[in-house]
Scaffold this active site. Structure first.
Site, PDB file in Angstrom:
ATOM      1  N   ASP A 185       3.383  -2.469   8.352  1.00 17.78           N
ATOM      2  CA  ASP A 185       2.364  -2.491   7.296  1.00 17.78           C
ATOM      3  C   ASP A 185       1.346  -1.376   7.536  1.00 17.78           C
ATOM      4  O   ASP A 185       1.201  -0.894   8.670  1.00 17.78           O
ATOM      5  CB  ASP A 185       1.655  -3.868   7.299  1.00 17.78           C
ATOM      6  CG  ASP A 185       0.968  -4.184   5.975  1.00 17.78           C
ATOM      7  OD1 ASP A 185       0.844  -3.284   5.124  1.00 17.78           O
ATOM      8  OD2 ASP A 185       0.546  -5.347   5.810  1.00 17.78           O
ATOM      9  N   GLY A 225      -7.423  -3.227   1.237  1.00 19.37           N
ATOM     10  CA  GLY A 225      -7.835  -2.250   0.221  1.00 19.37           C
ATOM     11  C   GLY A 225      -6.987  -2.367  -1.045  1.00 19.37           C
ATOM     12  O   GLY A 225      -7.452  -2.062  -2.146  1.00 19.37           O
ATOM     13  N   ALA A 235      -2.811   0.095   7.016  1.00 21.99           N
ATOM     14  CA  ALA A 235      -4.139  -0.455   7.295  1.00 21.99           C
ATOM     15  C   ALA A 235      -5.184   0.477   6.695  1.00 21.99           C
ATOM     16  O   ALA A 235      -4.918   1.667   6.467  1.00 21.99           O
ATOM     17  CB  ALA A 235      -4.361  -0.594   8.797  1.00 21.99           C
ATOM     18  N   ASP A 236      -6.360  -0.079   6.456  1.00 23.51           N
ATOM     19  CA  ASP A 236      -7.466   0.742   5.968  1.00 23.51           C
ATOM     20  C   ASP A 236      -8.267   1.311   7.136  1.00 23.51           C
ATOM     21  O   ASP A 236      -8.831   2.402   7.022  1.00 23.51           O
ATOM     22  CB  ASP A 236      -8.366  -0.099   5.054  1.00 23.51           C
ATOM     23  CG  ASP A 236      -7.586  -0.601   3.852  1.00 23.51           C
ATOM     24  OD1 ASP A 236      -7.082   0.244   3.093  1.00 23.51           O
ATOM     25  OD2 ASP A 236      -7.433  -1.825   3.701  1.00 23.51           O
ATOM     26  N   LYS A 282      -7.360   6.971   9.397  1.00 28.70           N
ATOM     27  CA  LYS A 282      -7.649   5.533   9.457  1.00 28.70           C
ATOM     28  C   LYS A 282      -8.222   5.095  10.810  1.00 28.70           C
ATOM     29  O   LYS A 282      -8.647   3.950  10.966  1.00 28.70           O
ATOM     30  CB  LYS A 282      -6.364   4.735   9.176  1.00 28.70           C
ATOM     31  CG  LYS A 282      -5.665   5.066   7.868  1.00 28.70           C
ATOM     32  CD  LYS A 282      -6.449   4.595   6.690  1.00 28.70           C
ATOM     33  CE  LYS A 282      -5.801   4.827   5.344  1.00 28.70           C
ATOM     34  NZ  LYS A 282      -4.559   4.123   5.115  1.00 28.70           N
ATOM     35  N   GLY A 338       0.825  -1.203   0.000  1.00 30.68           N
ATOM     36  CA  GLY A 338       0.000   0.000   0.000  1.00 30.68           C
ATOM     37  C   GLY A 338       0.856   1.247   0.000  1.00 30.68           C
ATOM     38  O   GLY A 338       2.092   1.172   0.065  1.00 30.68           O
ATOM     39  N   THR A 384       1.274   3.632   2.232  1.00 32.97           N
ATOM     40  CA  THR A 384       2.022   3.931   3.456  1.00 32.97           C
ATOM     41  C   THR A 384       3.224   2.994   3.576  1.00 32.97           C
ATOM     42  O   THR A 384       4.343   3.429   3.922  1.00 32.97           O
ATOM     43  CB  THR A 384       1.113   3.799   4.701  1.00 32.97           C
ATOM     44  OG1 THR A 384      -0.172   4.335   4.393  1.00 32.97           O
ATOM     45  CG2 THR A 384       1.686   4.542   5.886  1.00 32.97           C
ATOM     46  N   GLU A 412      -0.435 -10.549   3.557  1.00 28.17           N
ATOM     47  CA  GLU A 412      -0.180  -9.667   4.708  1.00 28.17           C
ATOM     48  C   GLU A 412      -0.476 -10.391   6.013  1.00 28.17           C
ATOM     49  O   GLU A 412       0.266 -10.262   6.995  1.00 28.17           O
ATOM     50  CB  GLU A 412      -1.038  -8.404   4.608  1.00 28.17           C
ATOM     51  CG  GLU A 412      -0.577  -7.453   3.518  1.00 28.17           C
ATOM     52  CD  GLU A 412      -1.453  -6.237   3.375  1.00 28.17           C
ATOM     53  OE1 GLU A 412      -0.940  -5.200   2.935  1.00 28.17           O
ATOM     54  OE2 GLU A 412      -2.657  -6.311   3.676  1.00 28.17           O
TER      55      GLU A 412
HETATM   56  O1  LIG Z   1      -4.037  -4.726   0.642  1.00 28.53           O
HETATM   57  C1  LIG Z   1      -3.525  -3.674   1.019  1.00 28.53           C
HETATM   58  C2  LIG Z   1      -3.199  -3.348   2.370  1.00 28.53           C
HETATM   59  O2  LIG Z   1      -3.925  -3.971   3.371  1.00 28.53           O
HETATM   60  C3  LIG Z   1      -2.863  -1.896   2.685  1.00 28.53           C
HETATM   61  O3  LIG Z   1      -1.939  -1.945   3.734  1.00 28.53           O
HETATM   62  C4  LIG Z   1      -4.042  -1.048   3.074  1.00 28.53           C
HETATM   63  O4  LIG Z   1      -4.998  -1.071   2.030  1.00 28.53           O
HETATM   64  C5  LIG Z   1      -3.632   0.402   3.376  1.00 28.53           C
HETATM   65  O5  LIG Z   1      -3.139   0.990   2.223  1.00 28.53           O
HETATM   66  P1  LIG Z   1      -2.679   2.511   2.191  1.00 28.53           P
HETATM   67  O6  LIG Z   1      -1.455   2.627   3.016  1.00 28.53           O
HETATM   68  O7  LIG Z   1      -2.418   2.781   0.724  1.00 28.53           O
HETATM   69  O8  LIG Z   1      -3.817   3.335   2.691  1.00 28.53           O
END
Ligand SMILES: O=C[C@H](O)[C@H](O)[C@H](O)COP(=O)(O)O
Length: 231
Positions: free
Chosen positions: A83, A98, A85-86, A123, A29, A31, A105
């Site tokens: 990692d 997402g 998260a949404d 978030k 993602g 982040t 993951e």
């Molecule tokens: O499948 C993707 C992951 O779970 C992401 O870590 C999550 O969607 C958050 O993504 P972002 O950092 O782009 O908001």
């Protein structure tokens, strides 16, 4: 600061938890990508780490910027996973997926001694479910699995559209070769019950509720960085 800048700040703060010689799970993602780019700078400066990526997308970025990689088969026990998260609730239960990487993951997070979630403050929620719950399903029997998910949700007093995730005109396919159903059930008061009910459906490969996996969350907001620890 805008959301992208806040993500970078959270990623930067997470670097303080990365020590020399660590075996790292590396998330997926935007982040997590910010984290990979900052980690690559440290590696260029002499930090020794080995990373296990949670997606082909993350693996490609790591190779591009020079973060050394291993596989979970060769490195089955990890010190730390970082990692995104949404959604993050006060117990550090998460919605993830997402970006479609939830299965790898979750496997990587479960193989790690610690998981630190990095996010901007948007978030944070009181109760998970504003973000549609990604559910990874086998391609075989898709319609039957959809019906079973709706029935399981209804048993728990939840309902709402369950949409097959698309990329243009074709269904989105995960790194594991599965489809994703995005379930808009609204707020999920009993995440454990929904998790168990979804796991009981044969066509469900995994779902995006991460319960009891995160040890801490580093959250960047307009008022600075906050680190929340699991209770
Ligand atoms: O499948 C993707 C992951 O779970 C992401 O870590 C999550 O969607 C958050 O993504 P972002 O950092 O782009 O908001």
């Amino acid at each position: 600061m805008n959301a992208s800048e806040l993500k970078v700040e959270a990623a930067r703060a997470a670097l303080a938890h990365v020590g020399d010689g660590m075996r790292l799970g590396i998330g997926t993602g935007s982040t997590a990508e910010a984290f990979v780019r900052l980690l690559a700078e440290k590696v260029a400066g002499g930090l020794t780490v080995i990373g296990v990526p949670t997606s082909e997308r993350t693996a490609a970025l790591c190779l591009e910027v020079g973060v050394p990689l291993s596989t979970l088969d060769d490195t089955p026990e990890l010190d730390l996973t970082i990692d995104g998260a949404d959604e993050i609730d006060p117990d550090l239960s998460l919605i993830k997926g997402g970006g479609g990487a939830l299965l790898r993951e979750k496997i990587v997070a479960a193989a790690s001694h610690r998981m630190i979630v990095i996010a901007d403050a948007s978030k944070i929620v009181d109760t998970l479910g504003r973000f549609p719950l990604p559910i990874e399903v086998n391609k075989f029997g898709l319609r039957a699995t959809e019906l079973a998910i709706a029935a399981a949700a209804e048993n728990l007093g939840l309902s709402g559209p369950v949409a097959l995730r698309m990329t243009g005109a074709a269904p989105f396919v995960t790194d594991g070769g599965h489809f994703i159903l995005d379930a808009s059930f609204g707020r999920i008061p009993d995440t454990r019950a929904l998790s168990n009910a979804l796991h009981a459906i044969p066509g469900v490969v995994e779902h995006g509720l991460f319960i009891g996996l995160a040890s801490a969350a580093i959250v960047a907001g307009s008022d600075g960085i906050k680190t929340v620890h699991a209770r």
